[in-house]
Design a protein around this motif. Structure first.
Motif, short mmCIF file in Angstrom:
data_model
loop_
_atom_site.label_atom_id
_atom_site.label_comp_id
_atom_site.label_asym_id
_atom_site.label_seq_id
_atom_site.Cartn_x
_atom_site.Cartn_y
_atom_site.Cartn_z
N ILE A 17 -67.92 3.70 -33.47
CA ILE A 17 -68.62 4.65 -32.90
C ILE A 17 -68.34 6.09 -32.43
O ILE A 17 -68.54 7.18 -33.12
CB ILE A 17 -69.85 4.15 -32.05
CG1 ILE A 17 -70.67 2.94 -32.74
CG2 ILE A 17 -70.67 5.21 -31.42
CD1 ILE A 17 -71.41 2.26 -31.77
N PHE A 18 -67.21 5.86 -31.71
CA PHE A 18 -66.62 6.92 -31.03
C PHE A 18 -65.91 7.85 -32.06
O PHE A 18 -66.04 9.07 -32.05
CB PHE A 18 -65.51 6.47 -30.21
CG PHE A 18 -64.53 7.67 -29.68
CD1 PHE A 18 -65.18 8.64 -28.55
CD2 PHE A 18 -63.39 7.82 -29.78
CE1 PHE A 18 -64.53 9.66 -28.02
CE2 PHE A 18 -62.36 8.83 -29.41
CZ PHE A 18 -63.16 9.52 -28.35
N ILE A 19 -65.29 7.16 -33.24
CA ILE A 19 -64.51 8.21 -34.24
C ILE A 19 -65.57 8.67 -35.10
O ILE A 19 -65.38 9.89 -35.31
CB ILE A 19 -63.53 7.11 -35.33
CG1 ILE A 19 -62.48 6.43 -34.22
CG2 ILE A 19 -63.17 7.62 -36.25
CD1 ILE A 19 -61.72 5.49 -34.94
N PHE A 20 -66.68 7.97 -35.41
CA PHE A 20 -67.88 8.84 -36.17
C PHE A 20 -68.16 9.92 -35.79
O PHE A 20 -68.74 10.96 -35.98
CB PHE A 20 -68.70 7.54 -36.66
CG PHE A 20 -68.40 6.94 -37.88
CD1 PHE A 20 -68.43 7.71 -39.03
CD2 PHE A 20 -68.34 5.53 -38.00
CE1 PHE A 20 -67.93 6.94 -40.29
CE2 PHE A 20 -68.04 4.91 -38.88
CZ PHE A 20 -67.86 5.52 -40.29
N GLY A 21 -68.45 9.63 -34.10
CA GLY A 21 -69.12 10.83 -33.30
C GLY A 21 -68.02 11.83 -33.32
O GLY A 21 -68.37 13.26 -33.56
N ALA A 22 -66.85 11.81 -33.32
CA ALA A 22 -65.64 12.74 -33.29
C ALA A 22 -65.80 13.59 -34.61
O ALA A 22 -65.80 14.71 -34.58
CB ALA A 22 -64.39 12.23 -32.86
N ILE A 23 -65.92 12.74 -35.62
CA ILE A 23 -65.93 13.38 -37.08
C ILE A 23 -67.13 14.47 -37.38
O ILE A 23 -66.94 15.42 -37.84
CB ILE A 23 -65.67 12.32 -38.16
CG1 ILE A 23 -64.57 11.58 -38.07
CG2 ILE A 23 -66.14 12.93 -39.44
CD1 ILE A 23 -64.40 10.25 -38.95
N ILE A 24 -68.31 13.71 -36.73
CA ILE A 24 -69.56 14.52 -36.87
C ILE A 24 -69.26 16.00 -36.05
O ILE A 24 -69.72 16.80 -36.24
CB ILE A 24 -70.68 13.62 -36.28
CG1 ILE A 24 -70.99 12.49 -37.53
CG2 ILE A 24 -72.05 14.62 -36.20
CD1 ILE A 24 -71.75 11.78 -37.14
N LYS A 25 -68.76 15.57 -34.68
CA LYS A 25 -68.59 16.75 -34.11
C LYS A 25 -67.80 17.98 -34.41
O LYS A 25 -68.11 19.17 -34.66
CB LYS A 25 -68.00 16.67 -32.49
CG LYS A 25 -68.97 15.66 -31.60
CD LYS A 25 -69.82 17.00 -30.73
CE LYS A 25 -70.78 16.24 -29.91
NZ LYS A 25 -71.90 17.36 -29.55
N MET A 26 -66.56 17.40 -35.43
CA MET A 26 -65.65 18.32 -35.96
C MET A 26 -66.37 19.02 -37.24
O MET A 26 -66.32 20.27 -37.24
CB MET A 26 -64.57 17.49 -36.56
CG MET A 26 -63.39 17.36 -35.48
SD MET A 26 -62.31 16.32 -36.04
CE MET A 26 -61.67 17.18 -37.39
N LEU A 27 -67.38 18.34 -37.84
CA LEU A 27 -68.18 18.88 -38.78
C LEU A 27 -69.02 19.84 -38.38
O LEU A 27 -69.21 21.00 -39.03
CB LEU A 27 -68.48 17.84 -39.69
CG LEU A 27 -67.85 17.00 -40.64
CD1 LEU A 27 -68.45 15.81 -41.14
CD2 LEU A 27 -67.29 17.67 -41.62
N GLU A 28 -69.67 19.68 -37.40
CA GLU A 28 -70.56 20.58 -36.77
C GLU A 28 -70.08 22.05 -36.29
O GLU A 28 -70.58 22.99 -36.38
CB GLU A 28 -71.76 20.05 -35.70
CG GLU A 28 -72.56 19.00 -36.14
CD GLU A 28 -73.36 18.42 -34.99
OE1 GLU A 28 -72.69 18.70 -33.83
OE2 GLU A 28 -74.23 17.54 -35.19
N HIS A 29 -68.84 21.55 -35.70
CA HIS A 29 -68.04 22.75 -35.01
C HIS A 29 -67.64 23.94 -36.12
O HIS A 29 -67.63 25.01 -35.87
CB HIS A 29 -67.01 22.28 -34.24
CG HIS A 29 -66.23 23.37 -33.33
ND1 HIS A 29 -67.05 23.84 -32.14
CD2 HIS A 29 -64.98 23.84 -33.14
CE1 HIS A 29 -66.27 24.74 -31.71
NE2 HIS A 29 -65.09 24.81 -32.50
N ASN A 30 -67.16 23.37 -37.22
CA ASN A 30 -66.45 24.28 -38.25
C ASN A 30 -67.59 24.93 -39.07
O ASN A 30 -68.64 24.45 -39.81
CB ASN A 30 -65.70 23.40 -39.60
CG ASN A 30 -64.56 22.98 -38.97
OD1 ASN A 30 -64.03 23.13 -37.86
ND2 ASN A 30 -64.10 21.67 -39.47
#
Length: 54
Positions: free
Chosen positions: A39-52
């Motif tokens: 869950i933490f890894i998926f959250g980090a990936i989603i945050k990175m995608l939103e940030h770019n």
């Protein structure tokens, strides 16, 4: 042979026949740990995608 040596031989024989046993308190928790990790890894990936900005 003294008692200590006999116990050691017995313990080795049991380990060889059965394999190392996972402690009972650990069994449910390693699954929870992996679930939180994914869950933490998926959250980090989603945050990175939103940030770019695309």
């Amino acid at each position: 042979m003294d008692l200590k040596t006999l116990n050691r031989i017995d313990k080795l024989r049991r380990l060889k026949s059965k394999g190392p046993e996972t402690p009972k308190w650990l069994k449910p928790y390693h699954l929870l740990f992996f679930a939180f990790l994914t869950i933490f890894i998926f959250g980090a990936i989603i945050k990175m995608l939103e940030h770019n900005p695309n």
